[in-house]
Scaffold this motif. Structure first.
Motif, PDB file in Angstrom:
ATOM      1  N   MET A  44       0.829  -1.210   0.000  1.00 36.23           N
ATOM      2  CA  MET A  44       0.000   0.000   0.000  1.00 36.23           C
ATOM      3  C   MET A  44       0.860   1.256   0.000  1.00 36.23           C
ATOM      4  O   MET A  44       1.424   1.635   1.017  1.00 36.23           O
ATOM      5  CB  MET A  44      -0.895   0.022   1.249  1.00 36.23           C
ATOM      6  N   SER A  45       0.985   1.884  -1.142  1.00 41.56           N
ATOM      7  CA  SER A  45       1.745   3.138  -1.232  1.00 41.56           C
ATOM      8  C   SER A  45       1.338   3.782  -2.548  1.00 41.56           C
ATOM      9  O   SER A  45       0.709   3.127  -3.380  1.00 41.56           O
ATOM     10  CB  SER A  45       3.247   2.835  -1.231  1.00 41.56           C
ATOM     11  N   PRO A  46       1.687   5.042  -2.754  1.00 38.55           N
ATOM     12  CA  PRO A  46       1.346   5.663  -4.042  1.00 38.55           C
ATOM     13  C   PRO A  46       1.906   4.876  -5.215  1.00 38.55           C
ATOM     14  O   PRO A  46       1.329   4.867  -6.304  1.00 38.55           O
ATOM     15  CB  PRO A  46       2.002   7.042  -3.952  1.00 38.55           C
ATOM     16  N   ALA A  47       3.019   4.156  -4.992  1.00 39.22           N
ATOM     17  CA  ALA A  47       3.624   3.400  -6.093  1.00 39.22           C
ATOM     18  C   ALA A  47       2.710   2.280  -6.577  1.00 39.22           C
ATOM     19  O   ALA A  47       2.771   1.881  -7.732  1.00 39.22           O
ATOM     20  CB  ALA A  47       4.966   2.826  -5.654  1.00 39.22           C
ATOM     21  N   LEU A  48       1.846   1.773  -5.685  1.00 41.37           N
ATOM     22  CA  LEU A  48       0.908   0.720  -6.090  1.00 41.37           C
ATOM     23  C   LEU A  48      -0.016   1.240  -7.188  1.00 41.37           C
ATOM     24  O   LEU A  48      -0.348   0.527  -8.123  1.00 41.37           O
ATOM     25  CB  LEU A  48       0.081   0.272  -4.881  1.00 41.37           C
ATOM     26  N   ILE A  49      -0.410   2.495  -7.041  1.00 41.82           N
ATOM     27  CA  ILE A  49      -1.352   3.067  -8.000  1.00 41.82           C
ATOM     28  C   ILE A  49      -0.649   3.684  -9.205  1.00 41.82           C
ATOM     29  O   ILE A  49      -1.049   3.469 -10.343  1.00 41.82           O
ATOM     30  CB  ILE A  49      -2.247   4.115  -7.295  1.00 41.82           C
ATOM     31  N   PHE A  50       0.420   4.423  -8.934  1.00 43.83           N
ATOM     32  CA  PHE A  50       1.039   5.168 -10.032  1.00 43.83           C
ATOM     33  C   PHE A  50       2.323   4.540 -10.570  1.00 43.83           C
ATOM     34  O   PHE A  50       2.877   5.019 -11.548  1.00 43.83           O
ATOM     35  CB  PHE A  50       1.323   6.610  -9.590  1.00 43.83           C
ATOM     36  N   GLY A  51       2.786   3.469  -9.923  1.00 41.56           N
ATOM     37  CA  GLY A  51       4.021   2.841 -10.385  1.00 41.56           C
ATOM     38  C   GLY A  51       5.172   3.818 -10.326  1.00 41.56           C
ATOM     39  O   GLY A  51       5.301   4.575  -9.362  1.00 41.56           O
ATOM     40  N   SER A  52       5.967   3.851 -11.369  1.00 36.51           N
ATOM     41  CA  SER A  52       7.123   4.747 -11.349  1.00 36.51           C
ATOM     42  C   SER A  52       6.814   6.083 -12.018  1.00 36.51           C
ATOM     43  O   SER A  52       7.676   6.923 -12.181  1.00 36.51           O
ATOM     44  CB  SER A  52       8.297   4.058 -12.054  1.00 36.51           C
ATOM     45  N   THR A  53       5.536   6.261 -12.415  1.00 34.22           N
ATOM     46  CA  THR A  53       5.163   7.516 -13.066  1.00 34.22           C
ATOM     47  C   THR A  53       4.890   8.578 -12.000  1.00 34.22           C
ATOM     48  O   THR A  53       4.487   8.251 -10.892  1.00 34.22           O
ATOM     49  CB  THR A  53       3.885   7.319 -13.893  1.00 34.22           C
ATOM     50  N   ASP A  54       5.101   9.825 -12.360  1.00 32.51           N
ATOM     51  CA  ASP A  54       4.809  10.912 -11.435  1.00 32.51           C
ATOM     52  C   ASP A  54       3.287  11.029 -11.274  1.00 32.51           C
ATOM     53  O   ASP A  54       2.572  11.159 -12.272  1.00 32.51           O
ATOM     54  CB  ASP A  54       5.394  12.217 -11.996  1.00 32.51           C
ATOM     55  N   PRO A  55       2.763  10.961 -10.017  1.00 22.80           N
ATOM     56  CA  PRO A  55       1.317  10.963  -9.807  1.00 22.80           C
ATOM     57  C   PRO A  55       0.587  12.100 -10.506  1.00 22.80           C
ATOM     58  O   PRO A  55      -0.469  11.915 -11.097  1.00 22.80           O
ATOM     59  CB  PRO A  55       1.186  11.084  -8.284  1.00 22.80           C
ATOM     60  N   MET A  56       1.188  13.294 -10.445  1.00 26.78           N
ATOM     61  CA  MET A  56       0.512  14.460 -11.011  1.00 26.78           C
ATOM     62  C   MET A  56       0.317  14.319 -12.524  1.00 26.78           C
ATOM     63  O   MET A  56      -0.776  14.532 -13.058  1.00 26.78           O
ATOM     64  CB  MET A  56       1.347  15.718 -10.703  1.00 26.78           C
ATOM     65  N   ALA A  58       0.300  11.604 -14.167  1.00 22.07           N
ATOM     66  CA  ALA A  58      -0.606  10.489 -14.446  1.00 22.07           C
ATOM     67  C   ALA A  58      -2.052  10.959 -14.329  1.00 22.07           C
ATOM     68  O   ALA A  58      -2.889  10.675 -15.179  1.00 22.07           O
ATOM     69  CB  ALA A  58      -0.346   9.344 -13.482  1.00 22.07           C
ATOM     70  N   LEU A  59      -2.342  11.725 -13.272  1.00 23.12           N
ATOM     71  CA  LEU A  59      -3.700  12.213 -13.053  1.00 23.12           C
ATOM     72  C   LEU A  59      -4.144  13.148 -14.163  1.00 23.12           C
ATOM     73  O   LEU A  59      -5.311  13.172 -14.541  1.00 23.12           O
ATOM     74  CB  LEU A  59      -3.781  12.940 -11.704  1.00 23.12           C
TER      75      LEU A  59
END
Lengths: 298, 289
Positions: A44-56, A58-59
């Motif tokens: 459970m971490s932002p990496a689970l959702i966004f992988g190695s991409t920058d969250p911003m 990606a969104l």
């Protein structure tokens, strides 16, 4: 005397058996959730959702996420919004008709058909969605293939009976005096419906919608036959393939390439479990705490 | 609002109900239409009873029907006593807070996604079955039905509790006043009075077990064969649809999945009619009160 002791033995046996059954059920449920949490919480971490991409980015859809759950979550979200968007107006209107207008015979037939629709296995609905696609492809447009739009229509049929039923029950359970006051004061049937009955039935209807959302989010069989794929990125249009959270879990369970992917699968399972339980809890709280009484006579 | 527009809105309500009801019939029509070459000239019965051997031109779904029945019936064998026990625990044996807590947990269980059960089944239950029973890969009828039992139990428990609660209190009080215990009250009054509710619960649970796709697809192994023991792999009607769909698209083999769909549709219809009858019986029971 012998009868009495046999009776006491039976009584003991039933009590022991019931405790045993309860213990087994609780053990099983603790094992299921505990195992998932044990294996998956560390992912459970932002990496689970966004992988190695920058969250911003990606969104903002500037960059595609390849190694995270973001496309699957976006697909599920769009799918849920669209299906509920189809199902709420039709389901609510049908529920209102059934509760307020339908006469004896019509009501019986409709009730039977809605029970049947509610009972149909979701794979049958999926198969229907697929044959609808075949039909539209042949007779309407060659451009139509299994896609987000057709999935959402098929899913809408899956949740339609829930929404109809909860609307109907919420309206039918209103006390008679609330039903008559508006009419006695000269309101028309429809005015009474919109200004008195529906506001009071709102809590029941909303909790039904939340349960329907949960059903949409977790269903795998329907979307499997109507356009979900393992890798598509965030859907670009409603006529394109898409990813979804439950299908991702299913896919990973048999096709995982390495431990990293499997760990993402555990993460996705926990995420879906929490989403569904959360929706369930909110529906429960709304049903319990918001009777939405316009007249506070009770 | 004028009387005219009022009538228009009412018409819209009716239209919505009609469309929803029509879809139910429409689904059946579509399934039959697309499976048509398989249904013409009494071939439907033949398909239901012949084996699946696509290379010899035989597209029967008999193994899948047996697989479905074996898995779901075995699931009911596990789930019924478990659910009955839990329902007795909730409504008769335990009192106050504990009973409420257990009930909450059971209610929450109905919200757990099927695919999550399947996922946990693969990685937790299958190794367990493999090691305990020394049963090949562990993907077998037994594993699938154990997991299905967990899936259908919460619904069954809640319906059992509900039908126990519907029995008028005064009946039970009469037993207690005669010096009976709460278990005697349950055995001799509550249970006999709530049988229609029990029938409804079992039928609904059976419908869920037969209609569920993911659990059987993920953990029953999916071999096309009539399972000889609970440790054999089997394929259900639902997983057959999912598997053939993924493999092939235009052949007669593919058409057979519509035969599966029609069988599931007809089975559901029978279950819904049974539930209707049981509910009708319960209605009669209410008049005695």
């Amino acid at each position: 005397m012998k009868g009495a002791s046999v009776g006491r033995f039976v009584e003991r046996a039933i009590i022991t058996f019931s405790w045993l059954a309860g213990a087994i059920l609780l053990t099983v449920i603790c094992a299921v959730t505990g195992y998932l949490c044990f294996k998956g919480l560390k992912t459970m971490s932002p990496a689970l959702i966004f992988g190695s991409t920058d969250p911003m980015s990606a969104l903002l859809l500037r960059q595609r996420v390849f190694d995270g759950l973001f496309p699957a979550m976006a697909g599920t979200l769009l799918l849920v919004l669209m299906s509920v968007g189809w199902a709420i107006p039709i389901g609510t209107a049908a529920g209102i008709y059934l509760a307020e207008y339908a006469g004896g015979g019509t009501k019986k037939i409709f009730n039977l058909l809605f029970d049947l629709l509610a009972g149909l296995p979701s794979i049958v609905i999926g198969l229907f969605g697929f044959s609808l696609t075949l039909f539209l492809n042949r007779h309407v447009s060659k451009e139509l293939h299994p896609c987000l739009l057709l999935s959402s229509i098929a899913l809408a049929f899956l949740i339609l009976p829930y929404i109809i039923r909860t609307t109907q029950i919420a309206l039918e359970n209103l006390p008679v005096q609330n039903r008559l006051t508006g009419l006695a004061m000269g309101a028309t049937r429809l005015q009474n419906l919109f200004h008195v009955l529906l506001p009071q039935a709102l809590a029941g209807m909303v909790s039904g919608v939340l349960l329907a959302i949960g059903r949409c989010a977790e269903d795998t069989a329907v979307i499997m036959l109507t356009g979900v794929v393992a890798s598509a990125g965030v859907p670009r249009s409603i006529l394109s393939h898409y990813e979804a959270l439950p299908f991702y879990i299913f896919y990973i369970s048999s096709q995982y390439a390495d431990q990293q992917e499997l760990a993402t699968g555990y993460g996705a399972a926990i995420l879906l479990l929490f989403i569904c339980l959360f929706l369930f809890a909110v529906a429960f709280v709304i049903k319990k705490n918001l009777p939405c009484q316009v007249f506070s006579q009770r | 609002m004028t009387a005219g527009s009022e009538r228009v809105v009412e018409r819209l309500f009716f239209a919505a109900a009609f469309v929803s009801a029509f879809v139910t019939v429409f689904i059946f029509g579509f399934l039959v239409y697309y499976g048509l070459p398989l249904f013409s000239g009494g071939r439907f019965i033949e398909i239901l009873s012949s084996p699946w051997a696509p290379h010899q031109g035989s597209f029967g779904i008999y193994p899948m029907i047996v697989g479905t029945l074996a898995i779901s019936m075995l699931a009911m064998v596990f789930a019924f006593p478990l659910s009955m026990g839990c329902a007795i625990l909730i409504s008769v044996v335990s009192r106050g807070r504990l009973s409420k807590v257990i009930r909450k947990v059971v209610e929450a269980m109905t919200g757990i996604p099927t695919v999550v059960y399947g996922f946990v089944g693969i990685f937790l239950l299958i190794p367990l079955v493999r090691n305990v029973f020394d049963a090949g890969s562990g993907m077998c009828v037994l594993s699938a039905s154990l997991m299905l039992a967990v899936l259908v139990s919460p619904t069954m428990i809640l319906f059992f509790c509900d039908s126990f609660d519907r029995v008028p209190r005064s009946y039970g009080h009469a037993v207690l006043a005669l010096g009976g215990t709460r278990i005697q009250q349950f055995l001799h009054v509550t249970l006999p009075c709530s049988w229609p509710g029990i029938v409804v619960a079992v039928t609904l649970a059976l419908g869920r077990a037969v209609g569920d796709t993911l659990i059987a697809l993920m953990i029953a192994g999916n071999a096309v064969q009539v399972p000889g023991s609970v440790f054999d792999s089997a394929r259900t009607l639902t997983s057959h649809i999912a598997l053939v769909f993924a493999a092939d698209n235009e052949s007669l083999e593919f058409k057979a999945i519509f035969a599966c769909g029609v069988s599931l549709y007809l089975f559901t219809t029978i279950l819904v009619l049974i539930i209707r009858l049981a509910v009708h019986e319960r209605g009669k029971c209410g008049q005695v009160r």
